[in-house]
Design a protein around this motif. Sequence first.
Motif, short mmCIF file in Angstrom:
data_model
loop_
_atom_site.label_atom_id
_atom_site.label_comp_id
_atom_site.label_asym_id
_atom_site.label_seq_id
_atom_site.Cartn_x
_atom_site.Cartn_y
_atom_site.Cartn_z
N LEU A 1 0.86 -1.18 0.00
CA LEU A 1 0.00 0.00 0.00
C LEU A 1 0.89 1.23 0.00
O LEU A 1 1.63 1.46 0.96
CB LEU A 1 -0.91 0.02 1.23
CG LEU A 1 -1.67 -1.26 1.58
CD1 LEU A 1 -2.56 -1.01 2.80
CD2 LEU A 1 -2.50 -1.75 0.41
N VAL A 2 0.85 2.02 -1.05
CA VAL A 2 1.63 3.25 -1.13
C VAL A 2 0.75 4.39 -0.64
O VAL A 2 -0.29 4.69 -1.23
CB VAL A 2 2.13 3.52 -2.55
CG1 VAL A 2 2.87 4.86 -2.62
CG2 VAL A 2 3.04 2.38 -3.02
N CYS A 3 1.17 5.01 0.46
CA CYS A 3 0.34 6.03 1.11
C CYS A 3 1.08 7.34 1.29
O CYS A 3 0.70 8.15 2.14
CB CYS A 3 -0.15 5.51 2.47
SG CYS A 3 -1.10 3.98 2.40
N VAL B 1 0.85 -3.53 -6.17
CA VAL B 1 1.06 -2.18 -5.63
C VAL B 1 -0.26 -1.42 -5.73
O VAL B 1 -0.83 -1.27 -6.81
CB VAL B 1 2.16 -1.43 -6.40
CG1 VAL B 1 2.32 -0.01 -5.86
CG2 VAL B 1 3.49 -2.19 -6.31
N LEU B 2 -0.74 -0.97 -4.57
CA LEU B 2 -1.98 -0.20 -4.51
C LEU B 2 -1.65 1.24 -4.12
O LEU B 2 -0.92 1.48 -3.15
CB LEU B 2 -2.94 -0.79 -3.47
CG LEU B 2 -3.30 -2.27 -3.58
CD1 LEU B 2 -4.28 -2.66 -2.48
CD2 LEU B 2 -3.89 -2.58 -4.94
N GLY C 1 7.49 0.11 -13.69
CA GLY C 1 7.44 -0.80 -14.82
C GLY C 1 6.44 -1.92 -14.64
O GLY C 1 6.58 -3.00 -15.23
N ARG C 2 5.41 -1.68 -13.85
CA ARG C 2 4.33 -2.63 -13.62
C ARG C 2 3.08 -1.84 -13.26
O ARG C 2 3.19 -0.71 -12.78
CB ARG C 2 4.67 -3.59 -12.48
CG ARG C 2 4.74 -2.91 -11.11
CD ARG C 2 4.92 -3.91 -9.99
NE ARG C 2 6.30 -4.36 -9.89
CZ ARG C 2 6.67 -5.43 -9.20
NH1 ARG C 2 5.77 -6.15 -8.55
NH2 ARG C 2 7.93 -5.78 -9.14
N PRO C 3 1.91 -2.41 -13.47
CA PRO C 3 0.69 -1.65 -13.14
C PRO C 3 0.57 -1.40 -11.64
O PRO C 3 0.77 -2.31 -10.83
CB PRO C 3 -0.44 -2.57 -13.63
CG PRO C 3 0.20 -3.51 -14.59
CD PRO C 3 1.60 -3.70 -14.09
N ALA C 4 0.25 -0.19 -11.29
CA ALA C 4 -0.12 0.15 -9.92
C ALA C 4 -1.61 0.42 -9.92
O ALA C 4 -2.14 1.05 -10.84
CB ALA C 4 0.65 1.37 -9.42
N VAL C 5 -2.29 -0.05 -8.90
CA VAL C 5 -3.76 0.00 -8.86
C VAL C 5 -4.22 1.28 -8.16
O VAL C 5 -3.90 1.48 -6.98
CB VAL C 5 -4.33 -1.22 -8.14
CG1 VAL C 5 -5.85 -1.17 -8.12
CG2 VAL C 5 -3.83 -2.51 -8.78
N PRO C 6 -4.97 2.15 -8.83
CA PRO C 6 -5.52 3.32 -8.14
C PRO C 6 -6.64 2.92 -7.21
O PRO C 6 -7.48 2.08 -7.55
CB PRO C 6 -6.02 4.20 -9.28
CG PRO C 6 -6.32 3.25 -10.39
CD PRO C 6 -5.33 2.12 -10.26
N VAL C 7 -6.64 3.52 -6.03
CA VAL C 7 -7.65 3.22 -5.01
C VAL C 7 -8.23 4.54 -4.49
O VAL C 7 -7.47 5.43 -4.09
CB VAL C 7 -7.04 2.43 -3.83
CG1 VAL C 7 -8.11 2.12 -2.79
CG2 VAL C 7 -6.37 1.15 -4.33
N ALA C 8 -9.53 4.65 -4.51
CA ALA C 8 -10.20 5.79 -3.89
C ALA C 8 -10.43 5.47 -2.42
O ALA C 8 -11.01 4.44 -2.08
CB ALA C 8 -11.53 6.07 -4.58
N VAL C 9 -9.93 6.33 -1.54
CA VAL C 9 -9.95 6.11 -0.10
C VAL C 9 -10.94 7.06 0.54
O VAL C 9 -10.85 8.27 0.36
CB VAL C 9 -8.54 6.32 0.51
CG1 VAL C 9 -8.54 6.03 2.00
CG2 VAL C 9 -7.51 5.46 -0.21
N TYR C 10 -11.86 6.51 1.32
CA TYR C 10 -12.86 7.33 1.99
C TYR C 10 -12.75 7.09 3.50
O TYR C 10 -13.42 6.23 4.06
CB TYR C 10 -14.26 6.97 1.50
CG TYR C 10 -14.44 7.17 0.02
CD1 TYR C 10 -14.70 8.43 -0.51
CD2 TYR C 10 -14.33 6.09 -0.85
CE1 TYR C 10 -14.85 8.62 -1.87
CE2 TYR C 10 -14.48 6.28 -2.22
CZ TYR C 10 -14.74 7.53 -2.73
OH TYR C 10 -14.89 7.72 -4.08
N VAL C 11 -11.87 7.83 4.12
CA VAL C 11 -11.68 7.69 5.57
C VAL C 11 -11.23 9.02 6.14
O VAL C 11 -10.52 9.78 5.47
CB VAL C 11 -10.65 6.58 5.89
CG1 VAL C 11 -9.24 7.00 5.47
CG2 VAL C 11 -10.68 6.21 7.37
#
Length: 330
Positions: free
Chosen positions: A103-105, A128-129, A146-156
């Motif tokens: 989790l990249v934050c 990778v999120l 060099g690989r897909p990172a997954v976009p995540v919408a965070v609601y907190v």
Amino acid sequence: MSNVCASTPPGGATHATPATVTDRPDGGHPPLRFAVFGAGAVGTYYGALLARAGFTVTLIGRPDHVAAIQAHGVQLLTAEGSMHIAVAARTEAAAVADADVVLVCVKSGDTEAAARAIAAHLTPQAVVLSLQNGVDNAALLSRILGRPAVPVAVYVAVGLEGPGVVRHHGRGDLVLAPFPQAPQVLAALAAAGIPAAVSDAVPQALWTKLVINCAYNALSAITARPYGWLWAQDGVPALLQQVVRECVAVAAAEGIVLDAAALDTQVQHIAHSMATQRSSTAHDLLRGRRTEIDHLNGAVVARARAHGLSAPANQTLHTLVRLLEHGRGA
């Protein structure tokens, strides 16, 4: 958030049993191992919930935060009570090496540096999120890694109240873009009590969140006041509506269709549901840190210019926060 435990003695930490078959939808995968890179308030919150559920989690963050977690675990404060949760914590990027899910934050301005720091340590199969503000971070991570990172919408709504101490103010759900390992990751999140879903509409969700952040983050930072107080002041609802309208126009130019009236309703709802919350930008200014304002109101202004549009309300808020940053040495 569900299943909040009663308070434990100060310095004590809850130790959950290892995660069970609930995180193995096909019956063949071992429990997922998680790393959180940039474990501030958001990353620590989700990492603590996963650790409480028995998953192997490593939080990677600032030295003072890490030292407190190593000594006492994460202290999680909620409306229902307080608990301490044992979780591993490190300061070095190499700590992502054994993780199945990272989790990249980090803040948007640190995305490129974060990607370069973890790139050499990721396993080939690691997911990778991107749990970040803004709309471009997953794409930037993908280019560098060099690989897909997954976009995540965070609601907190969460905040750090000191090293190792996180207060939860509200919500906690995630919306993830589709990716091959989604069923296993969703099962793990569910086992940790984290509401999550996969959606093709994550770009719209990220833009929606950007609009909400543009409405509140800067104004909360400038006044050092929470959302409820802001909404109650003369002229503020009209100003927030103007910010929303500018953002919606820019999003449309980018090919993202947003409902302005629905966003107005969300802005008003947040004033009541998160009345005591101050923005992350406000907390950054108080701590003398660089904010994400260039990637919030500043990003809207830059994109507006690129499309021949104007965004005067967003430009004013962006300029005022930048002036406060310079004045406080951020």
